[in-house]
Design an enzyme around this catalytic site. Structure first.
Site, PDB file in Angstrom:
ATOM      1  N   HIS A 171       9.615  -0.401   8.487  1.00  0.00           N
ATOM      2  CA  HIS A 171       8.801  -1.606   8.735  1.00  0.00           C
ATOM      3  C   HIS A 171       8.854  -2.608   7.566  1.00  0.00           C
ATOM      4  O   HIS A 171       9.179  -3.776   7.745  1.00  0.00           O
ATOM      5  CB  HIS A 171       7.332  -1.212   8.908  1.00  0.00           C
ATOM      6  CG  HIS A 171       7.034  -0.298  10.040  1.00  0.00           C
ATOM      7  ND1 HIS A 171       7.012  -0.702  11.348  1.00  0.00           N
ATOM      8  CD2 HIS A 171       6.700   1.021  10.059  1.00  0.00           C
ATOM      9  CE1 HIS A 171       6.667   0.303  12.129  1.00  0.00           C
ATOM     10  NE2 HIS A 171       6.486   1.367  11.370  1.00  0.00           N
ATOM     11  N   ASP A 177       0.849  -1.206   0.000  1.00  0.00           N
ATOM     12  CA  ASP A 177       0.000   0.000   0.000  1.00  0.00           C
ATOM     13  C   ASP A 177       0.887   1.260   0.000  1.00  0.00           C
ATOM     14  O   ASP A 177       0.912   2.009   0.953  1.00  0.00           O
ATOM     15  CB  ASP A 177      -0.956  -0.002   1.210  1.00  0.00           C
ATOM     16  CG  ASP A 177      -0.232  -0.027   2.555  1.00  0.00           C
ATOM     17  OD1 ASP A 177       0.934  -0.477   2.628  1.00  0.00           O
ATOM     18  OD2 ASP A 177      -0.840   0.423   3.558  1.00  0.00           O
TER      19      ASP A 177
HETATM   20  C1  BDR Z   1       2.707  -0.627   8.615  1.00  0.00           C
HETATM   21  O1  BDR Z   1       1.640   0.315   8.423  1.00  0.00           O
HETATM   22  C2  BDR Z   1       1.916   1.141   7.319  1.00  0.00           C
HETATM   23  O2  BDR Z   1       1.766   2.467   7.668  1.00  0.00           O
HETATM   24  C3  BDR Z   1       3.354   0.893   6.933  1.00  0.00           C
HETATM   25  O3  BDR Z   1       3.521   1.003   5.542  1.00  0.00           O
HETATM   26  C4  BDR Z   1       3.638  -0.492   7.436  1.00  0.00           C
HETATM   27  O4  BDR Z   1       3.314  -1.451   6.482  1.00  0.00           O
HETATM   28  C5  BDR Z   1       3.354  -0.335   9.958  1.00  0.00           C
HETATM   29  O5  BDR Z   1       2.450  -0.506  10.997  1.00  0.00           O
HETATM   30 CA    CA Z   2       2.855  -0.831   4.133  1.00  0.00          CA
END
Ligand code: BDR
Ligand code: CA
Length: 320
Positions: free
Chosen positions: A242, A9
């Protein structure tokens, strides 16, 4: 070569993860599938096409879900204050990208690609789990055809980042995540327990830009600045990478400590989206974890080594 479908995303940390997969010599990127989350589905799909164009990625982009697995579920608004109005740090992504989409919806692209490559495809899912759950619903037999499912999601021994209980990718579609964790395919969850330890400093990102000397790395640096600003006061001058942690796991699992056991997702109530593992070998009374497949969660990470891997991989392609 590891065949990968990247379900994403984009999303600033998603963008870094995509460049990592694109540049890693051991990864064969078969497709990019989009899901809503960091922005609306139209925006995350547009961003995937934008990154495909700017970074000359051959893999097709298939648009995925714009709403939760259970349609009646209340959807959460995109976190514009984290990834920007445009999902890529307000760098001014053009409205339209003149590239074709794969004609199939993401979940069908996933099904077809898995069937065409039995036993070979690793699904790397770093957004809400909606496309994966939709694929399982339509073609349950893919559980036996996938090599591995590696997700960024969950918070096991730490607090969430949306609520005290839940991490964003799981909180955004808990029922989908529960379907993914309880299916009989091998899932590895890279959650906040390890990703929050993996902070790339602003300087380290500048080093990547300078060492790579490419417009690709310059774009990555520029689109990350808004996200770094969001993390001000939360982590020391930098950003949490992340989604790149999940990609690093695919090529270097030895950099992670893990624990096995069935995982359930709390669906509803004050802990909506919480992820809970019943560790293998622990005795409990009868519970909703009984007779479910043992999955893997990450409990530890060699963060400096993962950050070095990200650096080395992105700079390994210097010219474009
Ligand atoms: C996840 O949430 C999204 O905002 C980031 O892209 C990551 O995949 C972290 O909690
Ligand atoms: Ca993400």
């Amino acid at each position: 070569m590891r065949k990968v479908i990247f379900d994403t995303d984009p999303g600033v940390d998603d963008a870094m993860a995509l460049l990592f997969l694109h540049h890693h010599a051991g990864i064969d990127l078969l497709g990019i599938t989009t899901v809503f989350g960091n922005a609306l589905i139209e925006t995350t799909t547009r961003n995937a096409l934008f990154l495909k164009r700017e970074w000359q990625i051959d893999a097709p982009v298939a648009q995925g879900a714009g709403e939760t697995f259970l349609p009646h579920r209340v959807s959460h608004a995109p976190p514009k204050y984290i990834h920007g109005d445009d999902g890529l740090g307000n760098i001014g992504v053009p409205e339209d990208i003149d590239l074709p989409l794969d004609p199939r919806p993401a979940h069908r692209f996933i099904i077809d690609t898995i069937r065409d490559n039995p036993g070979e495809v690793t699904l790397v899912a770093v957004g809400r789990m909606t496309n994966l759950a939709n694929a399982l619903k339509e073609a349950p037999e893919i559980v036996g055809l996938v090599k591995q499912v590696v997700i960024m999601g969950g918070a096991f021994a730490v607090n969430g980042n949306v609520t005290p209980a839940a991490e964003a990718n799981i909180h955004g579609d808990p029922e989908a995540a529960d379907v993914v964790f309880t299916a009989t395919w091998p899932v590895v969850a890279i959650g906040l327990d390890v990703t929050m330890q993996t902070v790339m400093t602003r300087q380290a990102l500048a080093d990547i830009r300078d060492a790579a000397g490419s417009s690709r790395a310059r774009l990555l640096f520029d689109l990350s600045q808004f996200y770094i600003k969001f993390y001000e006061g939360r982590v020391p001058d930098g950003m949490v990478v992340h989604d790149s942690c999940a990609c690093a796991y695919v090529v270097a699992p030895e950099l992670f400590a893990t624990r096995s056991g069935p995982v359930r997702v709390v669906c509803g109530g004050i802990a909506d989206g919480a992820t809970i593992q019943k560790p293998d070998g622990r005795g409990f009374g009868p519970s909703p974890w009984d007779d479910l497949p043992s999955q893997t969660i990450c409990t530890g990470i060699d963060a400096p080594a993962v950050l070095k891997l990200i650096h080395d991989t992105i700079v390994s392609v210097r010219e474009d």
